[in-house]
Design a protein around this motif. Structure first.
Motif, PDB file in Angstrom:
ATOM      1  N   GLY A   1      -3.346  14.180  12.070  1.00  0.00           N
ATOM      2  CA  GLY A   1      -2.807  13.022  11.357  1.00  0.00           C
ATOM      3  C   GLY A   1      -3.350  11.711  11.901  1.00  0.00           C
ATOM      4  N   TRP A   2      -2.461  10.868  12.407  1.00  0.00           N
ATOM      5  CA  TRP A   2      -2.849   9.530  12.865  1.00  0.00           C
ATOM      6  C   TRP A   2      -3.392   9.595  14.286  1.00  0.00           C
ATOM      7  CZ3 TRP A   2      -3.474   5.748   9.581  1.00  0.00           C
ATOM      8  CH2 TRP A   2      -2.775   5.777   8.374  1.00  0.00           C
ATOM      9  N   ILE A   3      -4.575   9.061  14.474  1.00  0.00           N
ATOM     10  CA  ILE A   3      -5.213   9.013  15.779  1.00  0.00           C
ATOM     11  C   ILE A   3      -5.697   7.592  16.037  1.00  0.00           C
ATOM     12  CG2 ILE A   3      -5.848  11.444  15.844  1.00  0.00           C
ATOM     13  CD1 ILE A   3      -8.549  10.796  14.732  1.00  0.00           C
ATOM     14  N   VAL A   4      -5.992   7.286  17.298  1.00  0.00           N
ATOM     15  CA  VAL A   4      -6.468   5.947  17.674  1.00  0.00           C
ATOM     16  C   VAL A   4      -7.912   6.065  18.121  1.00  0.00           C
ATOM     17  CG1 VAL A   4      -6.145   3.954  19.161  1.00  0.00           C
ATOM     18  CG2 VAL A   4      -4.155   5.237  18.362  1.00  0.00           C
ATOM     19  N   LEU A   5      -8.762   5.298  17.497  1.00  0.00           N
ATOM     20  CA  LEU A   5     -10.198   5.394  17.727  1.00  0.00           C
ATOM     21  C   LEU A   5     -10.814   4.059  18.103  1.00  0.00           C
ATOM     22  CD1 LEU A   5     -11.117   7.728  14.763  1.00  0.00           C
ATOM     23  CD2 LEU A   5     -11.708   8.186  17.137  1.00  0.00           C
ATOM     24  N   GLY A   6     -11.963   4.145  18.736  1.00  0.00           N
ATOM     25  CA  GLY A   6     -12.770   2.977  19.047  1.00  0.00           C
ATOM     26  C   GLY A   6     -14.218   3.392  19.087  1.00  0.00           C
ATOM     27  N   GLY A   7     -14.983   2.715  19.931  1.00  0.00           N
ATOM     28  CA  GLY A   7     -16.427   2.927  19.980  1.00  0.00           C
ATOM     29  C   GLY A   7     -17.130   1.902  19.115  1.00  0.00           C
ATOM     30  N   THR A   8     -18.420   1.736  19.349  1.00  0.00           N
ATOM     31  CA  THR A   8     -19.170   0.880  18.424  1.00  0.00           C
ATOM     32  C   THR A   8     -19.236   1.519  17.051  1.00  0.00           C
ATOM     33  OG1 THR A   8     -21.250   1.809  19.283  1.00  0.00           O
ATOM     34  CG2 THR A   8     -20.500  -0.272  20.234  1.00  0.00           C
ATOM     35  N   SER A   9     -18.738   2.747  16.947  1.00  0.00           N
ATOM     36  CA  SER A   9     -18.533   3.379  15.643  1.00  0.00           C
ATOM     37  C   SER A   9     -17.461   2.664  14.833  1.00  0.00           C
ATOM     38  CB  SER A   9     -18.115   4.840  15.832  1.00  0.00           C
ATOM     39  OG  SER A   9     -19.221   5.639  16.161  1.00  0.00           O
ATOM     40  N   ALA A  10     -16.566   1.965  15.498  1.00  0.00           N
ATOM     41  CA  ALA A  10     -15.566   1.155  14.785  1.00  0.00           C
ATOM     42  C   ALA A  10     -16.141  -0.205  14.415  1.00  0.00           C
ATOM     43  CB  ALA A  10     -14.313   0.992  15.641  1.00  0.00           C
TER      44      ALA A  10
END
Length: 533
Positions: free
Chosen positions: A312-321
């Motif tokens: 379901g809901w996850i928290v993401l980052g990276g220069t992919s964001a």
């Protein structure tokens, strides 16, 4: 679908490679999503202690569209028609349904294949057959979910084209890149890459990114300077792209309301072979350096993304964001043909990031500083200033702009809530209204207004308009929901002329379906003429 995701997690745990280095003490556990041979995606996800993706079936965490729009001064109502192409590897069977959950959760308009808003094609540009989903140990569906959610957050009205490479090999992804360009989108976003080595010949790869008139935003990497010593990331160092670094984004007491520092694992690179462009005068690199620009990338200050197969809901980052977010900002502001060179000529459109580091190189290739630097380029974008720039000329002293900074879109408020706005120096008056009724007018900053305490509960349209000396008018708007008990049962009170600040001007909202915005803008202009008479 959630049960299926849990089953997949059991077959290949941990699901992310834990970020063991360059993570600040006390920061959440994070890990990189992609791990397979060949090109990697640069998404980083928050994990539990075992390295599994940390998920919540029902509640989003991390920044949503409202926070991102506030941080980068995005007014969705001002977006121009645009198509954002996203190139990723592998299939994603749940793409459309996962995107629907994200957009519904945050009150964004639907974006479906049936409506023509969303299109998914294979690396040859065909809608069938689409590639198989990726292996659980190299889950590019997380990357694709992040990409389409960030594009949606920055430009809810933009169309989205997803081009899926059969795998994460160079050949498949480069073919997908060419197919994306052949579709003539406004911009292309690439959240992937790989390290290059001394002596590696990139001349055969450069044509895949040579598409004049289509800005290509490429993630700068996810392991610090020169990919943690593995070599400069490509294609972020291509001569034809705009390399996007990463920041840690946090709320602050500044006028902007947000602050940023370079993300410790954000990418920056000094190419071994791509010629140094003339505009990179500050760079100590003898060849092309990255980054050119940046946005939020640190998963510790990450964004909310929905992916059913991962719980379901996850928290993401990276220069992919940051790459799809910045790509969407330039698309929505009508600057789909921007280049890195043009960005360097208009640095007044960006928030300079002057602190933070992504490695031990000892110079500005890995240390943020005033002006250009490797981790953040020329800074992070202000959509308001880019939009005001009108073809990249920059916001001159006569440019008229206005933007509501608080409350955010779809915020729940109580009667008597505060409204704040910013306006350019060209503004001589700024008016505030609700549901088409002009309530207050201010002639100088700060532009702070108070909604009626008796405002009825339910949805309302908050509007702010600015007028210049030539009686040109621009406006900004957000929707709010007055909570039960926060207001009264009556209608918005109309100024009767006793308020000297407003000068006794108001305009009735009329009845639907008349455009409230048009009435409000006209009302401000009439009001100004009346007071001059």
């Amino acid at each position: 679908m959630i049960a299926a995701g849990l089953a997949r997690s059991a077959e290949a745990s941990p699901r992310a490679r834990v970020d063991a280095d360059q993570v600040a003490p006390g920061a959440p556990s994070t890990g990189s999503v992609c791990s397979g041979p060949g090109i990697r995606c640069y998404a980083h996800v928050r994990t539990d202690a075992a390295g599994d993706i940390a998920a919540d079936a029902a509640t989003p965490n991390g920044y949503g569209p409202a926070e991102l729009q506030s941080a980068y001064q995005i007014d969705p109502a001002m977006a121009k028609p645009a198509t954002i192409a996203i190139v990723d590897a592998y299939g994603y069977a749940n793409l459309e349904s996962d995107l629907a959950v994200y957009r519904t959760q945050f009150g964004l308009p639907p974006c479906t294949r049936a409506s023509g808003c969303l299109k998914i094609v294979n690396q040859d540009g065909m809608t069938s057959p689409l590639p198989a989903d990726p292996p659980a140990s190299d889950d590019w569906t997380v990357e694709t979910a992040l990409d389409v959610d960030m594009a949606s957050a920055a430009c809810p009205s933009c169309k989205i084209l997803v081009v899926q490479g059969t795998s994460n090999s160079n050949g498949n992804l480069y073919t997908a890149q060419s197919s994306a360009a052949a579709a003539h989108p406004t911009v292309i976003s690439d959240s992937w890459g790989g390290p290059t080595q001394v002596g590696e010949d990139l001349t055969g790869q450069e044509p895949f990114f040579d598409h004049p008139g289509i800005a290509q935003f490429v993630s700068a990497g996810d392991s610090g300077y020169n990919e943690g010593g593995r070599g400069p990331a490509y294609p972020s160092t291509s001569a034809h792209v705009i390399a996007v670094g990463g920041t840690a984004l946090a709320r602050s007491s500044t006028t902007r309301g947000w602050s940023e520092v370079a993300w410790t694992k954000g990418g920056s690179s000094c190419s071994y072979s791509i010629a140094k462009p003339a505009y990179q005068t500050a760079s100590p690199c003898s060849f092309r350096a990255a980054s050119d620009i940046a946005a939020v990338g640190d998963p510790a200050t990450g964004v909310a993304v929905y992916n059913a197969s991962n719980g379901g809901w996850i928290v993401l980052g990276g220069t992919s964001a940051s790459a799809p977010l910045v790509a969407a900002i330039f698309a929505a502001t009508g600057h789909g043909d921007v280049t890195a060179a043009l960005i360097s000529q208009h640095i007044d459109m960006f928030f300079d990031v002057t602190s933070g580091s992504n490695g031990p190189c000892g110079n500005l290739l890995c240390n943020a500083t005033t002006g250009w630097d490797g981790p953040t380029g020329y800074g992070t974008p202000s959509a308001r200033l880019i939009l005001a720039g009108g073809g990249g000329t920059g916001p001159g002293p006569g440019t008229l702009t206005v933007m509501i900074t608080s409350p955010s879109e779809n915020a729940s408020v109580k009667g008597g809530f505060k409204v704040t706005a910013t306006a350019s120096a060209a503004a001589v008056e700024v008016g505030f209204g609700i549901d088409g009724t002009l309530l207050q007018v201010a002639k100088s900053a700060p532009y702070e207004f108070t909604a009626p305490a008796t405002l009825s509960f339910g949805p309302h349209l908050v509007q702010v308009a600015a007028a210049d000396a030539q009686n040109n008018v621009v406006s900004s708007q957000v929707h709010v929901i007055v909570t039960l008990g926060g207001g009264g049962a009556g209608a918005v009170p109309i100024d009767d002329g006793s308020d000297a600040k407003s000068g006794g001007c108001h305009v009735s909202s009329g009845t639907a379906p008349i455009s409230l915005v048009a009435i409000f803008v006209a009302g401000l202009a009439v009001c100004r003429r009346r007071r001059r008479a």
